[in-house]
Each structure stands twice: as structure tokens, then as C-alpha cells.
Design a protein around this motif. Structure first.
Motif, PDB file in Angstrom:
ATOM      1  N   GLN A 133       1.529   8.026  10.827  1.00 44.23           N
ATOM      2  CA  GLN A 133       1.556   7.245   9.596  1.00 44.23           C
ATOM      3  C   GLN A 133       1.917   5.791   9.875  1.00 44.23           C
ATOM      4  O   GLN A 133       2.605   5.473  10.836  1.00 44.23           O
ATOM      5  CB  GLN A 133       2.542   7.861   8.609  1.00 44.23           C
ATOM      6  CG  GLN A 133       3.978   7.922   9.101  1.00 44.23           C
ATOM      7  CD  GLN A 133       4.895   8.579   8.089  1.00 44.23           C
ATOM      8  OE1 GLN A 133       4.830   8.286   6.902  1.00 44.23           O
ATOM      9  NE2 GLN A 133       5.746   9.489   8.549  1.00 44.23           N
ATOM     10  N   HIS A 168      -7.371   6.135   8.971  1.00 42.32           N
ATOM     11  CA  HIS A 168      -5.935   6.120   8.697  1.00 42.32           C
ATOM     12  C   HIS A 168      -5.167   6.897   9.765  1.00 42.32           C
ATOM     13  O   HIS A 168      -5.569   7.986  10.175  1.00 42.32           O
ATOM     14  CB  HIS A 168      -5.638   6.681   7.310  1.00 42.32           C
ATOM     15  CG  HIS A 168      -6.295   7.984   7.004  1.00 42.32           C
ATOM     16  ND1 HIS A 168      -7.654   8.117   6.841  1.00 42.32           N
ATOM     17  CD2 HIS A 168      -5.776   9.244   6.829  1.00 42.32           C
ATOM     18  CE1 HIS A 168      -7.951   9.373   6.584  1.00 42.32           C
ATOM     19  NE2 HIS A 168      -6.836  10.077   6.588  1.00 42.32           N
ATOM     20  N   PHE A 193      -3.525   2.695  11.991  1.00 44.06           N
ATOM     21  CA  PHE A 193      -4.929   3.053  11.838  1.00 44.06           C
ATOM     22  C   PHE A 193      -5.573   3.069  13.215  1.00 44.06           C
ATOM     23  O   PHE A 193      -5.083   2.429  14.149  1.00 44.06           O
ATOM     24  CB  PHE A 193      -5.675   2.084  10.892  1.00 44.06           C
ATOM     25  CG  PHE A 193      -5.744   0.652  11.365  1.00 44.06           C
ATOM     26  CD1 PHE A 193      -6.809   0.200  12.143  1.00 44.06           C
ATOM     27  CD2 PHE A 193      -4.761  -0.277  11.014  1.00 44.06           C
ATOM     28  CE1 PHE A 193      -6.887  -1.123  12.566  1.00 44.06           C
ATOM     29  CE2 PHE A 193      -4.828  -1.600  11.423  1.00 44.06           C
ATOM     30  CZ  PHE A 193      -5.900  -2.024  12.209  1.00 44.06           C
ATOM     31  N   VAL A 205      -6.429   1.743   4.400  1.00 41.18           N
ATOM     32  CA  VAL A 205      -7.766   1.870   4.985  1.00 41.18           C
ATOM     33  C   VAL A 205      -8.846   1.813   3.906  1.00 41.18           C
ATOM     34  O   VAL A 205      -9.876   1.147   4.066  1.00 41.18           O
ATOM     35  CB  VAL A 205      -7.854   3.177   5.805  1.00 41.18           C
ATOM     36  CG1 VAL A 205      -9.292   3.558   6.088  1.00 41.18           C
ATOM     37  CG2 VAL A 205      -7.075   3.028   7.106  1.00 41.18           C
ATOM     38  N   SER A 263      -2.347   8.532   9.677  1.00 41.79           N
ATOM     39  CA  SER A 263      -1.780   9.830   9.306  1.00 41.79           C
ATOM     40  C   SER A 263      -2.791  10.951   9.474  1.00 41.79           C
ATOM     41  O   SER A 263      -2.413  12.128   9.537  1.00 41.79           O
ATOM     42  CB  SER A 263      -1.259   9.794   7.868  1.00 41.79           C
ATOM     43  OG  SER A 263      -2.287   9.367   6.971  1.00 41.79           O
ATOM     44  N   TRP A 275       0.857  -1.183   0.000  1.00 41.56           N
ATOM     45  CA  TRP A 275       0.000   0.000   0.000  1.00 41.56           C
ATOM     46  C   TRP A 275       0.893   1.233   0.000  1.00 41.56           C
ATOM     47  O   TRP A 275       1.906   1.276   0.707  1.00 41.56           O
ATOM     48  CB  TRP A 275      -0.908   0.007   1.223  1.00 41.56           C
ATOM     49  CG  TRP A 275      -1.843  -1.169   1.238  1.00 41.56           C
ATOM     50  CD1 TRP A 275      -3.004  -1.323   0.533  1.00 41.56           C
ATOM     51  CD2 TRP A 275      -1.659  -2.382   1.979  1.00 41.56           C
ATOM     52  NE1 TRP A 275      -3.561  -2.553   0.792  1.00 41.56           N
ATOM     53  CE2 TRP A 275      -2.773  -3.227   1.679  1.00 41.56           C
ATOM     54  CE3 TRP A 275      -0.699  -2.852   2.869  1.00 41.56           C
ATOM     55  CZ2 TRP A 275      -2.928  -4.487   2.228  1.00 41.56           C
ATOM     56  CZ3 TRP A 275      -0.834  -4.109   3.423  1.00 41.56           C
ATOM     57  CH2 TRP A 275      -1.938  -4.915   3.098  1.00 41.56           C
ATOM     58  N   ASN A 317       0.344   4.125   1.263  1.00 39.55           N
ATOM     59  CA  ASN A 317       0.336   4.777   2.568  1.00 39.55           C
ATOM     60  C   ASN A 317      -0.806   4.194   3.392  1.00 39.55           C
ATOM     61  O   ASN A 317      -1.556   3.329   2.918  1.00 39.55           O
ATOM     62  CB  ASN A 317       0.187   6.305   2.424  1.00 39.55           C
ATOM     63  CG  ASN A 317      -0.971   6.680   1.511  1.00 39.55           C
ATOM     64  OD1 ASN A 317      -2.067   6.133   1.639  1.00 39.55           O
ATOM     65  ND2 ASN A 317      -0.738   7.595   0.584  1.00 39.55           N
ATOM     66  N   ASP A 318      -0.931   4.658   4.628  1.00 43.80           N
ATOM     67  CA  ASP A 318      -1.952   4.073   5.504  1.00 43.80           C
ATOM     68  C   ASP A 318      -3.369   4.413   5.046  1.00 43.80           C
ATOM     69  O   ASP A 318      -4.304   3.650   5.278  1.00 43.80           O
ATOM     70  CB  ASP A 318      -1.743   4.484   6.967  1.00 43.80           C
ATOM     71  CG  ASP A 318      -1.571   5.977   7.163  1.00 43.80           C
ATOM     72  OD1 ASP A 318      -2.374   6.753   6.625  1.00 43.80           O
ATOM     73  OD2 ASP A 318      -0.617   6.372   7.848  1.00 43.80           O
ATOM     74  N   LYS A 319      -3.554   5.550   4.379  1.00 43.24           N
ATOM     75  CA  LYS A 319      -4.892   5.874   3.876  1.00 43.24           C
ATOM     76  C   LYS A 319      -5.306   4.905   2.781  1.00 43.24           C
ATOM     77  O   LYS A 319      -6.469   4.469   2.731  1.00 43.24           O
ATOM     78  CB  LYS A 319      -4.949   7.313   3.379  1.00 43.24           C
ATOM     79  CG  LYS A 319      -6.367   7.734   3.004  1.00 43.24           C
ATOM     80  CD  LYS A 319      -6.475   9.216   2.697  1.00 43.24           C
ATOM     81  CE  LYS A 319      -7.922   9.612   2.428  1.00 43.24           C
ATOM     82  NZ  LYS A 319      -8.040  11.071   2.138  1.00 43.24           N
TER      83      LYS A 319
END
Length: 401
Positions: A371, A361, A374, A348, A363, A341, A343-345
Motif C-alpha cells: 500500500q 496500485h 504503485f 492510480v 496494494s 487520496w 488509498n493507492d488505488k
């Protein structure tokens, strides 16, 4: 051609992650997808209910008050009840003339930052931390400066980093305890260290304590710090009192030195401009402070069981690790993104789209120290949580294969 008016930078720049993630979730729901909403800390959406005597008090308030405007600072009787309750909880001696009533803690943050922050001013806030502080500091032209919560040490504040990040533009230090989003409850020792630092640097502390009765360990209120530490304490009725939709909160100043005299006046001007807080809800919230509090014991017992289950189950999932929460009803797991992925968003959003599990997320709680994480909640019944974690595990295994 119709003229288009451009929205302000302030408004378009706001990005409250907890609610923003609900926008794509709502689109999935419109398509008939079944979702498990683990993104919002609303106990009343699960099996927690506002105590009956609170609701009865609100019904009586509508019938027995004149339903006219109230005091801009908050009804005097209600402010006195807050003074009494703070003494009962923490042994804190405050006076009603330094208490102000708000439409939830969110409005309290808005009022404070509106009175405190000028263009270019800096406010120290924990990373990760509750997003409303980021939003309102930025809204008023200020800058958030994050200090780290140390994950490997149960998310304790990094006081050394806090000291290093103070500048001549720093206006305040924000402490969120019990902490949202990590579920940490900070020890008295580290809170006193923060108090010592604030006194030394002549900075006020803003202490957000809305989860003060939802803990698995002794809670130390920053209202108990020595009198040379200037503090504003924020609290409210959404969480402990199980009335999130009523939108009642409060704050109080402890400022022996007079450091915040001008800030207090600026805050009062805003309170007068907004006319007054909700009058019947104040009347009912006062009843909630003065009546039986035994429901909190049962609430904490259920939350403790669910948090323990979540801690054990999440740490069984490949690519997920989490510290055990000590209060509130949140957890902040770390996820191994490993280039799968961006990033964490994205993590999610993919989890939401593929499995229907909605979390927030990390971040969104701080771009520097949130970051790769979640936030999830521990409010649902264990069978609901178990189903969500099974889906999360299936998702992780599928993408790690």
C-alpha cells in the motif's frame, strides 16, 4: 423468471490487479482517450521484438511436427534442453524426469498450488509480490502470509519476519527473484539465509526466476543452494526470450529428501488432466535455448538506460520517491497520499482519468506491504517515459497545490 446460477466464491474472489486495472483503462480508450499503458510487463508491446530465428523455428515446427498431442509432462527433448540450459546458466544439475512444462509461469503457479494447498494451509510470499501467488493460494482455500521486503534496504527480504510468521500450517516459502514488482535482485547471502531457514523448518522453497537473465548485478539462482534445501524452481520464456504470447514456461523439482513426492504426483495428475502443453511452441522454445543469446545483451543495455532515467526522473517529482531497480523491468515508487487520496488505488484511478497514465496500485501486490505505492514499467523508449513522467508531475503538483 430466468434462473441465475451463482458463480463460485473462488472465481469471484480473484482480483489480478495488473489486468483488473486494464478494465477501466479500456473504457477510457473506447471514449477516444489517449493512454500511456505502463501497467503490463509485456516487452513486445514496445520496441522489443522476438528474435527472428525463434519465429522461424515456430513456422518450421508447424510444418515438421505432426501437430498432434504431446507428452503431458512436456516433450522429452525440450525437457532435456531445459536441463542443459539450467546447467549452462547456473551450474545446476537436474534431470528431465523432474522437469514439467507449463503454459507460462502462471499455469505453473496454479498447478503447484493445486497440488500443495489444502483448506487453511498457509504460504509465505513476499510483500510486495506477484499477485498470481495470492490469487491461486486463495483459490484453493489457503491463506497468504506476507513477509516484508525492506524498502530502505533496496527491498531485501526480512528473514527475521519470515521466521516469525512460520506456523504449523505453513506449506512453502515463495521467493520472487529478480523481484516483480520492485525490480530488486537479492544477494546470495540473504538467499542462503532463506535456504537455511527452510531446511531448518523442513519447508520447501518455490523460487520464481523468470527474469534471471535481466539483471544489472550477478544473479544467484536458488537452484545452487545445498541439497538439503527442497526447492521448486519456476521459469519461462515470456520475458528473457521475448515471447510472452507463446505461453511457454517450466518448473523443476530439487527434492533429495523426497519431501515433495506426493506433491509431485499431484502435479503430474493435473498435467495429465490438461492433456499437454502447446507442442509447436515447445519445439520453437527449445530452439530459443539452443541458439545465439546475444540479443539479451542489447535488451539489458536498453533496459538499464531506461531504468536509470526513470529512477532519476521519478525522484524529481514532488511526493514521489523510488529505489533504483537492479533487474526485471519494473519500479515500485512510493507516493505520499497525505489524505488527498483515500488509498493507492484511488490515486492510480485519478491519475488514469486525469492524465491518461496507467499504472498499477501497490496494494494489488500486497495489502500489507504494497500500500502507498504503485508499480510501473521501464520498457518504453525514454521519450515515452519522459512524457508519462511529465504528466505524473503535473498531476502531483496540481493536487498538492
Amino acid at each position: 423468471m430466468v434462473r441465475k446460477i451463482q458463480a463460485s466464491r473462488r472465481a469471484l474472489g480473484m482480483n489480478y490487479a495488473i489486468r483488473e486495472i486494464a478494465v477501466p483503462a479500456a473504457k477510457l480508450a473506447e471514449q477516444g482517450r489517449e493512454l500511456c499503458m505502463l501497467n503490463i510487463g509485456d516487452p513486445n508491446k514496445w520496441d522489443f521484438e522476438t528474435p527472428a530465428y525463434f519465429k522461424n523455428a515456430l513456422r518450421k515446427a508447424v510444418d515438421h511436427t505432426d501437430n498432434g498431442y504431446g507428452d503431458s509432462q512436456g516433450n522429452p527433448e525440450f525437457r532435456q534442453a531445459i536441463v542443459d540450459r539450467e546447467f549452462e546458466k547456473h551450474g545446476t544439475r537436474i534431470t528431465p524426469d523432474k522437469v514439467f512444462v507449463t503454459s507460462g509461469v502462471g499455469e505453473g503457479i496454479n498447478l503447484l498450488m493445486g497440488a500443495l494447498v489444502e483448506e487453511g494451509d498457509e504460504v509465505l510470499v513476499s510483500g510486495p509480490g506477484y499477485p498470481s501467488y495470492h490469487q491461486y493460494v486463495d483459490f484453493y482455500g489457503g491463506k497468504i502470509v506476507s513477509y516484508r521486503l525492506i524498502e530502505d534496504e533496496d527491498w531485501i527480504p526480512d528473514v527475521d519476519m519470515m521466521r516469525k510468521r512460520i506456523t504449523d500450517r505453513t506449506k512453502a516459502i515463495v521467493v520472487i527473484n529478480p523481484n516483480n514488482p520492485t525490480g530488486a535482485v537479492f544477494d546470495e547471502k540473504v538467499l542462503r539465509e532463506i535456504g537455511d531457514l527452510a531446511a531448518e523448518m523442513e519447508l520447501p522453497i518455490i523460487s520464481d526466476e523468470i527474469y534471471d537473465k535481466i539483471t544489472d548485478k550477478p544473479f544467484f539462482s536458488m537452484s545452487r543452494l545445498p541439497s538439503d534445501v527442497t526447492r521448486t524452481i519456476l521459469n519461462g520464456f515470456s520475458k528473457v526470450n521475448l515471447m510472452p504470447g507463446w505461453r511457454v514456461g517450466y518448473g523443476y523439482f530439487m527434492d533429495e529428501s523426497g519431501m515433495l513426492d506426493d506433491v509431485w504426483e499431484g502435479l503430474m495428475k493435473q498435467c495429465r488432466a490438461r492433456i499437454c502443453p502447446n507442442v509447436p511452441c515447445q519445439w520453437a522454445a527449445q530452439a530459443s535455448l539452443q541458439g545465439p543469446q546475444d540479443y539479451i545483451v542489447d535488451m539489458n543495455r536498453r533496459l538499464r538506460d531506461r531504468a536509470r532515467f526513470s529512477y532519476e526522473r521519478l525522484n524529481e517529482i514532488p511526493g514521489i520517491s523510488v529505489r533504483e531497480p537492479q533487474g526485471a523491468f519494473y519500479m515500485f515508487p512510493k507516493v505520499e497520499l497525505n489524505g488527498i487520496w483515500e488509498n493507492d488505488k484511488q490515486f492510480v484511478l485519478d491519475l488514469m482519468n486525469e492524465e491518461g497514465v496507467v499504472v498499477v496500485h501497490g496494494s494489488g501486490f500486497d495489502p500489507e506491504f504494497g500500500q502507498g505505492h504503485f508499480r510501473t514499467i521501464t520498457l518504453p523508449r525514454i521519450e515515452v517515459l519522459a512524457n508519462a513522467y511529465d504528466k505524473l508531475e503535473r498531476f502531483m503538483i496540481r493536487h498538492k497545490a
